[in-house]
Design a protein around this motif. Structure first.
Motif, mmCIF file in Angstrom:
data_model
loop_
_atom_site.group_PDB
_atom_site.id
_atom_site.type_symbol
_atom_site.label_atom_id
_atom_site.label_comp_id
_atom_site.label_asym_id
_atom_site.label_seq_id
_atom_site.Cartn_x
_atom_site.Cartn_y
_atom_site.Cartn_z
ATOM 1 N N ASP A 229 0.815 -1.216 0.000
ATOM 2 C CA ASP A 229 0.000 0.000 0.000
ATOM 3 C C ASP A 229 0.853 1.273 0.000
ATOM 4 N N ASN A 230 2.153 1.136 -0.277
ATOM 5 C CA ASN A 230 3.130 2.233 -0.341
ATOM 6 C C ASN A 230 3.509 2.785 1.026
ATOM 7 N N SER A 231 3.053 2.167 2.116
ATOM 8 C CA SER A 231 3.474 2.601 3.443
ATOM 9 C C SER A 231 4.857 2.015 3.742
ATOM 10 N N VAL A 232 5.442 2.470 4.831
ATOM 11 C CA VAL A 232 6.797 2.055 5.198
ATOM 12 C C VAL A 232 6.794 1.613 6.659
ATOM 13 N N ILE A 233 7.527 0.557 6.948
ATOM 14 C CA ILE A 233 7.746 0.114 8.327
ATOM 15 C C ILE A 233 9.244 0.150 8.573
ATOM 16 N N ILE A 234 9.662 0.916 9.597
ATOM 17 C CA ILE A 234 11.080 1.086 9.907
ATOM 18 C C ILE A 234 11.320 0.633 11.345
ATOM 19 N N SER A 235 12.245 -0.286 11.535
ATOM 20 C CA SER A 235 12.656 -0.706 12.871
ATOM 21 C C SER A 235 13.804 0.187 13.319
ATOM 22 N N VAL A 236 13.749 0.648 14.560
ATOM 23 C CA VAL A 236 14.777 1.525 15.103
ATOM 24 C C VAL A 236 15.347 0.873 16.355
ATOM 25 N N GLY A 237 16.671 0.711 16.407
ATOM 26 C CA GLY A 237 17.294 0.127 17.585
ATOM 27 C C GLY A 237 18.734 -0.242 17.325
ATOM 28 N N SER A 238 19.352 -0.875 18.317
ATOM 29 C CA SER A 238 20.767 -1.223 18.224
ATOM 30 C C SER A 238 20.994 -2.576 17.569
ATOM 31 N N ARG A 239 19.960 -3.402 17.479
ATOM 32 C CA ARG A 239 20.098 -4.719 16.860
ATOM 33 C C ARG A 239 19.532 -4.699 15.448
ATOM 34 N N PRO A 240 20.249 -5.293 14.498
ATOM 35 C CA PRO A 240 19.757 -5.318 13.113
ATOM 36 C C PRO A 240 18.386 -5.994 13.017
ATOM 37 N N ALA A 241 17.575 -5.455 12.133
ATOM 38 C CA ALA A 241 16.235 -6.000 11.915
ATOM 39 C C ALA A 241 16.016 -6.157 10.418
ATOM 40 N N PRO A 242 15.203 -7.137 10.015
ATOM 41 C CA PRO A 242 14.938 -7.290 8.585
ATOM 42 C C PRO A 242 14.144 -6.104 8.048
ATOM 43 N N GLY A 243 14.290 -5.847 6.775
ATOM 44 C CA GLY A 243 13.570 -4.726 6.164
ATOM 45 C C GLY A 243 14.307 -3.420 6.405
ATOM 46 N N ASN A 244 13.574 -2.406 6.723
ATOM 47 C CA ASN A 244 14.154 -1.085 6.977
ATOM 48 C C ASN A 244 14.607 -1.003 8.427
ATOM 49 N N TRP A 245 15.868 -0.650 8.622
ATOM 50 C CA TRP A 245 16.432 -0.578 9.969
ATOM 51 C C TRP A 245 17.201 0.718 10.128
ATOM 52 N N LEU A 246 16.917 1.427 11.218
ATOM 53 C CA LEU A 246 17.605 2.663 11.568
ATOM 54 C C LEU A 246 18.405 2.392 12.838
#
Length: 194
Positions: free
Chosen positions: A137-154
């Protein structure tokens, strides 16, 4: 005579201290004069224009940032998550939702001076619109933290307060008429390290 001199000095100290403290508070808070709020995100749309209020001009001068003009873009700052809690570097978050129309946008985790959070690694705590994976649906999910996450990670590391800075470049929302129907992504706290 001495009593009058001491009272005068006390009055001056209260006036200067109170005045300086109130100016510091007005420049430090994200809910100031000329601010607009969309969810937990705050922006100052007039900050780079001649119509900017004196507090916005003082904020730009104090922080030494390059303010975007109305035709160039608009920056939003979040200091709290969707639950109203302060953003902390030792916590993990999910930023999810749609982003308004813009030619380009950036998202980064910022420290107290609104500079990019230093991570101690080559990877910056920043993402931009051309590198994120989008949902159907063109939305974005971003994971934020110190441990790597699948997809978008900050990446964020360390402890203490942080802010998220979301900047849209060449966007119709920078005009005063474009802000009425804008929705910005939510910031959800997932958990915190002890």
């Amino acid at each position: 005579m001495l009593k009058n001199a001491l009272l005068t000095l006390l009055s001056l100290a209260i006036a200067i201290g109170g005045g300086g403290g109130s100016v510091w508070y007005a420049l430090k808070t994200q809910d100031g004069v000329g601010a607009i709020r969309i969810g937990q995100w705050t922006a100052f749309p007039d900050i780079g224009t001649p119509a900017a209020d004196p507090y916005s001009k003082a904020r730009v001068a104090r922080e030494g940032v390059l303010a975007l003009g109305r035709a160039e873009g608009l920056s939003f700052i979040a200091e709290r998550d969707s639950g109203g809690e302060q953003l902390l570097r030792q916590c993990t978050y999910t930023i999810e939702g749609g982003f308004p129309t813009a030619r380009f946008w950036t998202l980064y985790a910022a420290d107290q001076s609104l500079g990019v959070v230093q991570t101690g690694r080559a990877r910056l705590a920043a993402l931009q619109s051309y590198q994120v994976l989008r949902q159907p649906d063109n939305s974005v999910i971003i994971s934020v933290g110190s441990r790597p996450a699948p997809g978008n990670w900050l990446l964020t590391e360390g402890a203490g307060r942080m802010y998220f800075v979301l900047t849209f470049y060449d966007t119709p929302i920078a005009s005063s008429t474009g802000l009425s129907d804008v929705t910005l992504p939510r910031i959800l706290r997932v958990g915190c390290n002890a």
